[in-house]
Design a protein around this motif. Structure first.
Motif, short mmCIF file in Angstrom:
data_model
loop_
_atom_site.label_atom_id
_atom_site.label_comp_id
_atom_site.label_asym_id
_atom_site.label_seq_id
_atom_site.Cartn_x
_atom_site.Cartn_y
_atom_site.Cartn_z
N SER A 25 0.92 -1.26 -0.13
CA SER A 25 -0.13 -0.02 0.06
C SER A 25 0.88 1.27 -0.17
N LEU A 26 0.38 2.28 -0.61
CA LEU A 26 1.06 3.70 -0.57
C LEU A 26 0.33 4.57 0.36
N LEU A 37 4.85 10.61 1.43
CA LEU A 37 4.65 9.19 0.54
C LEU A 37 5.37 8.15 1.33
N THR A 38 4.60 6.95 1.65
CA THR A 38 5.25 5.96 2.27
C THR A 38 4.64 4.54 1.69
N LEU A 39 5.67 3.67 1.37
CA LEU A 39 5.39 2.41 0.98
C LEU A 39 5.15 1.42 2.21
N VAL A 51 8.26 3.47 -8.13
CA VAL A 51 6.72 3.59 -7.93
C VAL A 51 6.12 4.68 -9.34
N LEU A 53 3.01 6.56 -10.45
CA LEU A 53 1.50 7.15 -9.94
C LEU A 53 0.80 7.64 -11.00
N SER A 102 8.19 -0.85 5.94
CA SER A 102 7.81 0.37 5.29
C SER A 102 9.00 0.96 4.61
N ALA A 119 -1.03 2.93 -7.95
CA ALA A 119 0.38 3.00 -8.20
C ALA A 119 0.87 1.43 -8.51
N VAL A 121 4.16 -0.64 -8.44
CA VAL A 121 5.26 -0.99 -7.55
C VAL A 121 6.37 -1.76 -8.21
N ALA A 139 -0.62 -1.07 -6.11
CA ALA A 139 -0.53 -0.91 -4.46
C ALA A 139 -1.82 0.08 -4.14
N VAL A 141 -3.75 2.97 -2.80
CA VAL A 141 -3.49 4.10 -2.40
C VAL A 141 -4.17 4.58 -1.13
#
Length: 436
Positions: A25-26, A37-39, A51, A53, A102, A119, A121, A139, A141
């Motif tokens: 997840s993003l 922004l964090t994966l 990534v 977007l 993460s 997204a 990945v 992913a 969002v």
């Protein structure tokens, strides 16, 4: 941009694809002028990430600041076609980017309150390669202010108000000790919502404690199946804490009283000790803070090689009766070491970080390994202190993740390597270079 273009060309040429990630997840937090922004939900080491977007409409990446400046390289490009904008963020690092499941990508300014609608990945391993035969992962969002998890490729609506008010959810903070990971679903929740914790201890370790607290009050946990727990979200943010210990039959504790199980070098010392490449400095001590000598490192590599027959070391300060004599003779004969150039080897001299890089690169070359990797050292203010003869070796060692900065902007090439540091470096060297 030159590095970005080169990396993009490599990605396209090799048709790199994503390492399977499950439900990646993003997370998007903040506002259009400052989106973090964090994966999330990653379950393996990540040394590079791309990534893509996708947004409806025309936008430009007004600014992007990669997280971890000084240790990671990052950039962002934007292309518009058919009424859609594709933003591509790329990051790589000589160190594992995955921290607690993460990867913090950085700060992106998109404008107009836009959120990505999907997204794609691509996760890369230590050699910046994906796993063959796998496709990119979509992913979900997740807007950091909402509580719902949209399905991959879908968009999420933005909540409003302060944390825990209206449609926004309360935060869930994860703090797990070494030797295991804890994943949470969802990553924020409303009061009364069921939250699931998935616990995965490292091999040979077991979960010994798991608590959820809201302030000073403990939240009840329900164990579902092995490794899965649930709790009901209270009307406040919570902290999840887990501890792990060696499981019965998972391996006897190390005999060294100065290597505690929660130390950062425990697993590396265990690896080196069980593989027979390092021993204690006494019956029950390892002396992790003791400086490692040049003779010690060469003897370790000689043991890895199986202690083959060796001639006589042609150094003025190495006698045939010395405990390291055969190792030094073998290393010199095979181009692993060359000495100081004045007839001395300096077997009892403390080994420096740049010397260690040089010797390990020499041994890797002897094993037929590719030693052409080079890292960009421009982020390190003391890069000019690296000896000319060791520069390529240090670039290689940093690129392979064997040596990292002693701070975000210092490499300390002349710094001395302790036995604990040597164990960590040798473990990475054996697992990711020699066995790779």
């Amino acid at each position: 941009m030159k590095k970005w273009n080169q990396l993009l060309a490599v990605l396209l040429a090799l048709s790199l694809t994503a390492v399977p990630t499950g439900a990646v997840s993003l997370r998007v937090e903040g506002n259009s002028a400052n989106s973090q922004l964090t994966l999330q939900d990653l379950d393996k080491p990540v040394y590079g990430v791309q990534v893509e977007l996708t947004l409806n409409g025309t936008y430009t990446a007004e600014s992007f600041t990669a997280a971890g400046q000084g240790t990671a390289y990052g950039c962002c490009t934007a292309q518009t076609s058919g009424g859609k904008t594709t933003m591509t963020i790329y990051m790589d690092s000589p160190q594992n980017l995955n921290s607690g499941g993460s990867v913090a990508l950085g700060q992106l300014s998109i404008g107009n309150g836009a959120l990505p609608q999907k997204a794609e990945v691509t996760l890369l391993d230590r050699d910046l390669r994906g796993e063959d035969g796998k496709t990119q992962e979509s992913a979900a969002v997740l807007d950091g202010r909402t509580t719902s998890n949209p399905s991959p490729g879908g968009s999420s609506s933005s909540g409003s108000g302060s944390e825990g008010n209206g449609e926004s959810g309360y935060t869930i903070q994860i703090e797990s000790g070494r030797h295991g990971t804890i994943r949470v679903t969802p990553t924020s929740a409303q009061k009364g919502e069921t939250v699931t914790l998935t616990v995965k201890p490292d091999a040979g370790w077991t979960l010994t404690g798991l608590t959820v607290t809201a302030g000073k009050k403990e939240v009840p946990l329900t164990e579902k199946e092995k490794g899965t727990y649930t709790f009901t979200m209270p009307a406040a943010g919570v902290k999840v804490q887990g501890t792990f210990a060696l499981e019965e039959g998972g391996g006897a504790p190390l005999p060294f009283i100065d290597v505690p199980q929660d130390s950062w070098f425990y697993e590396a010392v265990r690896y080196a000790y069980e593989k027979g490449i390092m021993s204690g400095s006494g019956e029950d001590i390892f002396t992790p803070d003791q400086t490692t000598s040049r003779g010690m490192i060469v003897t370790i590599l000689y043991s890895l090689e199986g202690k083959p027959a060796a001639g006589t070391a042609r150094f003025d300060d190495v006698s045939s009766s010395d405990w390291f004599a055969k190792a030094v003779a073998w290393a010199a004969a095979n181009g692993v070491v060359s000495g100081y150039g004045d007839g001395r080897f300096g077997p009892n001299d403390p080994i420096t970080r740049e010397q260690l890089a040089l010797i390990l690169r020499g041994y890797a070359r002897l094993q037929g390994k590719d030693v052409a990797a080079e890292a960009d050292l421009s982020a390190f203010a003391d890069r000019g202190e690296i000896s000319t003869y060791a520069l390529e070796a240090v670039e290689w060692a940093v690129a392979r993740g064997l040596i990292s900065g002693t701070s975000p902007d210092t490499l300390s090439p002349a710094g001395r390597a302790t036995r604990a540091q040597a164990a960590v470096i040798l473990k990475g060297f054996c697992e990711n270079v020699i066995a790779g």
